[in-house]
Design a protein around this motif. Structure first.
Motif, PDB file in Angstrom:
ATOM      1  N   PHE A   1       0.683  21.128  27.179  1.00 31.46           N
ATOM      2  CA  PHE A   1       1.476  20.565  26.088  1.00 31.46           C
ATOM      3  C   PHE A   1       1.769  19.101  26.374  1.00 31.46           C
ATOM      4  O   PHE A   1       2.130  18.734  27.498  1.00 31.46           O
ATOM      5  CB  PHE A   1       2.783  21.346  25.922  1.00 31.46           C
ATOM      6  CG  PHE A   1       3.450  21.091  24.606  1.00 31.46           C
ATOM      7  CD1 PHE A   1       3.100  21.836  23.487  1.00 31.46           C
ATOM      8  CD2 PHE A   1       4.395  20.091  24.467  1.00 31.46           C
ATOM      9  CE1 PHE A   1       3.697  21.603  22.263  1.00 31.46           C
ATOM     10  CE2 PHE A   1       5.001  19.848  23.250  1.00 31.46           C
ATOM     11  CZ  PHE A   1       4.642  20.606  22.139  1.00 31.46           C
ATOM     12  N   PRO A   2       1.633  18.224  25.384  1.00 28.21           N
ATOM     13  CA  PRO A   2       1.840  16.786  25.605  1.00 28.21           C
ATOM     14  C   PRO A   2       3.215  16.485  26.188  1.00 28.21           C
ATOM     15  O   PRO A   2       4.241  16.981  25.708  1.00 28.21           O
ATOM     16  CB  PRO A   2       1.690  16.189  24.198  1.00 28.21           C
ATOM     17  CG  PRO A   2       0.819  17.155  23.473  1.00 28.21           C
ATOM     18  CD  PRO A   2       1.187  18.504  24.003  1.00 28.21           C
ATOM     19  N   GLY A   3       3.224  15.704  27.245  1.00 27.71           N
ATOM     20  CA  GLY A   3       4.466  15.285  27.880  1.00 27.71           C
ATOM     21  C   GLY A   3       4.934  16.172  29.010  1.00 27.71           C
ATOM     22  O   GLY A   3       5.873  15.815  29.728  1.00 27.71           O
ATOM     23  N   VAL A   4       4.317  17.354  29.200  1.00 19.53           N
ATOM     24  CA  VAL A   4       4.718  18.264  30.270  1.00 19.53           C
ATOM     25  C   VAL A   4       3.989  17.879  31.555  1.00 19.53           C
ATOM     26  O   VAL A   4       2.764  17.763  31.577  1.00 19.53           O
ATOM     27  CB  VAL A   4       4.425  19.730  29.897  1.00 19.53           C
ATOM     28  CG1 VAL A   4       4.666  20.654  31.092  1.00 19.53           C
ATOM     29  CG2 VAL A   4       5.302  20.152  28.723  1.00 19.53           C
TER      30      VAL A   4
ATOM     31  N   GLY B   1      12.286  22.065  22.261  1.00 17.93           N
ATOM     32  CA  GLY B   1      13.077  21.479  23.329  1.00 17.93           C
ATOM     33  C   GLY B   1      12.819  19.989  23.488  1.00 17.93           C
ATOM     34  O   GLY B   1      13.754  19.194  23.650  1.00 17.93           O
ATOM     35  N   ILE B   2      11.570  19.587  23.416  1.00 20.47           N
ATOM     36  CA  ILE B   2      11.229  18.170  23.549  1.00 20.47           C
ATOM     37  C   ILE B   2      11.774  17.376  22.375  1.00 20.47           C
ATOM     38  O   ILE B   2      12.270  16.255  22.535  1.00 20.47           O
ATOM     39  CB  ILE B   2       9.704  18.015  23.698  1.00 20.47           C
ATOM     40  CG1 ILE B   2       9.266  18.543  25.073  1.00 20.47           C
ATOM     41  CG2 ILE B   2       9.278  16.567  23.509  1.00 20.47           C
ATOM     42  CD1 ILE B   2       7.768  18.610  25.273  1.00 20.47           C
TER      43      ILE B   2
ATOM     44  N   MET C   1      10.720   9.958  27.968  1.00 17.31           N
ATOM     45  CA  MET C   1      10.930  11.006  28.958  1.00 17.31           C
ATOM     46  C   MET C   1       9.719  11.931  29.061  1.00 17.31           C
ATOM     47  O   MET C   1       9.002  12.153  28.089  1.00 17.31           O
ATOM     48  CB  MET C   1      12.170  11.820  28.575  1.00 17.31           C
ATOM     49  CG  MET C   1      12.540  12.912  29.550  1.00 17.31           C
ATOM     50  SD  MET C   1      14.000  13.830  28.956  1.00 17.31           S
ATOM     51  CE  MET C   1      15.289  12.683  29.448  1.00 17.31           C
ATOM     52  N   LYS C   2       9.492  12.469  30.272  1.00 13.92           N
ATOM     53  CA  LYS C   2       8.503  13.522  30.490  1.00 13.92           C
ATOM     54  C   LYS C   2       9.245  14.832  30.794  1.00 13.92           C
ATOM     55  O   LYS C   2      10.444  14.827  31.079  1.00 13.92           O
ATOM     56  CB  LYS C   2       7.576  13.161  31.647  1.00 13.92           C
ATOM     57  CG  LYS C   2       6.814  11.862  31.444  1.00 13.92           C
ATOM     58  CD  LYS C   2       5.877  11.932  30.256  1.00 13.92           C
ATOM     59  CE  LYS C   2       5.077  10.634  30.128  1.00 13.92           C
ATOM     60  NZ  LYS C   2       4.189  10.654  28.940  1.00 13.92           N
TER      61      LYS C   2
ATOM     62  N   ALA D   1      13.910  14.096  23.034  1.00 10.37           N
ATOM     63  CA  ALA D   1      13.154  12.871  22.810  1.00 10.37           C
ATOM     64  C   ALA D   1      13.878  11.900  21.893  1.00 10.37           C
ATOM     65  O   ALA D   1      13.592  10.702  21.907  1.00 10.37           O
ATOM     66  CB  ALA D   1      11.771  13.202  22.239  1.00 10.37           C
ATOM     67  N   ARG D   2      14.821  12.392  21.099  1.00  9.61           N
ATOM     68  CA  ARG D   2      15.568  11.486  20.222  1.00  9.61           C
ATOM     69  C   ARG D   2      16.333  10.452  21.027  1.00  9.61           C
ATOM     70  O   ARG D   2      16.475   9.301  20.616  1.00  9.61           O
ATOM     71  CB  ARG D   2      16.529  12.292  19.342  1.00  9.61           C
ATOM     72  CG  ARG D   2      15.844  13.157  18.297  1.00  9.61           C
ATOM     73  CD  ARG D   2      16.827  14.053  17.573  1.00  9.61           C
ATOM     74  NE  ARG D   2      17.396  15.064  18.460  1.00  9.61           N
ATOM     75  CZ  ARG D   2      18.226  16.022  18.070  1.00  9.61           C
ATOM     76  NH1 ARG D   2      18.601  16.086  16.794  1.00  9.61           N
ATOM     77  NH2 ARG D   2      18.695  16.912  18.910  1.00  9.61           N
ATOM     78  N   LYS D   3      16.832  10.859  22.198  1.00  4.67           N
ATOM     79  CA  LYS D   3      17.624   9.955  23.027  1.00  4.67           C
ATOM     80  C   LYS D   3      16.762   9.212  24.041  1.00  4.67           C
ATOM     81  O   LYS D   3      17.014   8.033  24.337  1.00  4.67           O
ATOM     82  CB  LYS D   3      18.717  10.744  23.756  1.00  4.67           C
ATOM     83  CG  LYS D   3      19.714   9.871  24.485  1.00  4.67           C
ATOM     84  CD  LYS D   3      20.870  10.705  25.027  1.00  4.67           C
ATOM     85  CE  LYS D   3      21.898   9.815  25.716  1.00  4.67           C
ATOM     86  NZ  LYS D   3      23.037  10.618  26.257  1.00  4.67           N
TER      87      LYS D   3
END
Length: 309
Positions: A110-113, A70-71, A81-82, A75-77
């Protein structure tokens, strides 16, 4: 000009200084309305396959793998973002506290959550779990989303929810008392509820200590008990067209407490599962329709709200 309703995204902006995105997670839970504890087969309208987001193809994968996919999609766009792990499918508080703790904390590690949203039923929130979630919320963002579906006990029995309206009231209040923000999910258009009854529900919902509300139109989904009922007795159902439903939403929001954040107006089920109504609109297109009709009607959320319910 300010928005005519309070968006859930604006609520999140008050909580976070950065852009956030929900990532749906299927943690492998079941439901007391499926495993025989309260019933089998689930609620009459329910096919959980409709909950799988289009970006996610993670059947059988663990929580971390689902979050990674999902990330990667988002994350491509928006690389900065978190993310909020949204435990969505089935009943995400329906296990032992130890099992739940492992799953929640795996997601938070998980990184970014940066937080959790837990979708569940109002009859599946024991005090011991609320105590744990209250402690967890002191360290990270925790949000509970209860599927209430209706405020009418007769409707809840008809759709085989397996709980009463008072269970919903109690769960929302107990969660709020722990300092945890609470969301609710409501289906507009369930069989047996006329327009007046639907609008009266806005007052009952407003009386609860809710932070947010998610509205969905009734949809007839394949492989559900409601599909069988619909095919046998279509006269029992009123399925709204897009414009009529948009007006219903606005009428409802006029009567809703103005500080309840609106998460969604509609459900968008996969085409191969959807029987009716098929509007041919994406969520953002329907939202644009609602905003246009708000402008034409020169009204806003809470315009007819009263505390006299």
């Amino acid at each position: 000009m300010s928005k005519p309703y309070y968006e859930f995204g604006d609520f999140l902006k008050k909580r976070f200084l950065f852009r956030t995105q929900k990532i749906s997670v299927n943690a492998g839970f079941t439901c007391p309305n499926r495993d025989g504890t309260k019933g089998v087969g689930g609620c009459t309208y329910c096919n959980n396959a409709t909950f799988n987001p289009g970006y996610c193809h993670t059947a059988g994968q663990g929580i971390s793998a689902q979050l990674e996919e999902g990330i990667r999609f988002f994350a491509r766009k928006y690389p900065e973002m978190k993310y909020i792990a949204y435990f969505q499918a089935y009943t995400n508080t329906y296990a032992s506290i130890e099992v739940l703790r492992r799953k929640y904390e795996e997601a938070l590690a998980f990184p970014g959550v940066v937080g959790l949203i837990l979708g569940t039923r109002p009859d599946c929130m024991p005090d011991a779990l609320l105590d744990y979630l209250s402690r967890l919320s002191e360290k990270t963002f925790v949000f509970i989303e209860y599927g209430l579906e209706s405020t009418c006990d007769r409707t809840l029995q008809r759709i085989r929810r397996g709980h009463a309206w008072q269970d919903s009231v109690d769960a929302v209040r107990r969660t709020n008392e722990r300092g945890i923000p609470v969301g609710a999910h409501l289906i507009l258009g369930l069989p047996g509820e006329d327009r007046e009854q639907l609008l009266q529900q806005a007052g009952l919902i407003s009386a609860l200590p809710l932070t947010a509300l998610k509205l969905h139109q009734l949809q007839i989904i394949r492989h559900t008990a409601m599909e069988k009922e619909f095919r046998a007795h279509p006269e029992h159902f009123r399925l709204y067209g897009a414009e009529a439903y948009a007006d219903l939403v606005i009428d409802f929001l006029e009567r809703l407490r103005p500080d309840i954040a609106i998460d969604r107006f509609v459900a968008q089920s996969p085409g191969h599962l959807l029987i009716a109504p098929d509007w041919g609109l994406k969520n953002h297109e329907f939202t644009a329709m609602v905003n246009r009709r708000f402008a034409v009607r020169q009204t806003r959320q809470g315009a007819r709200f009263t505390t006299s319910y």
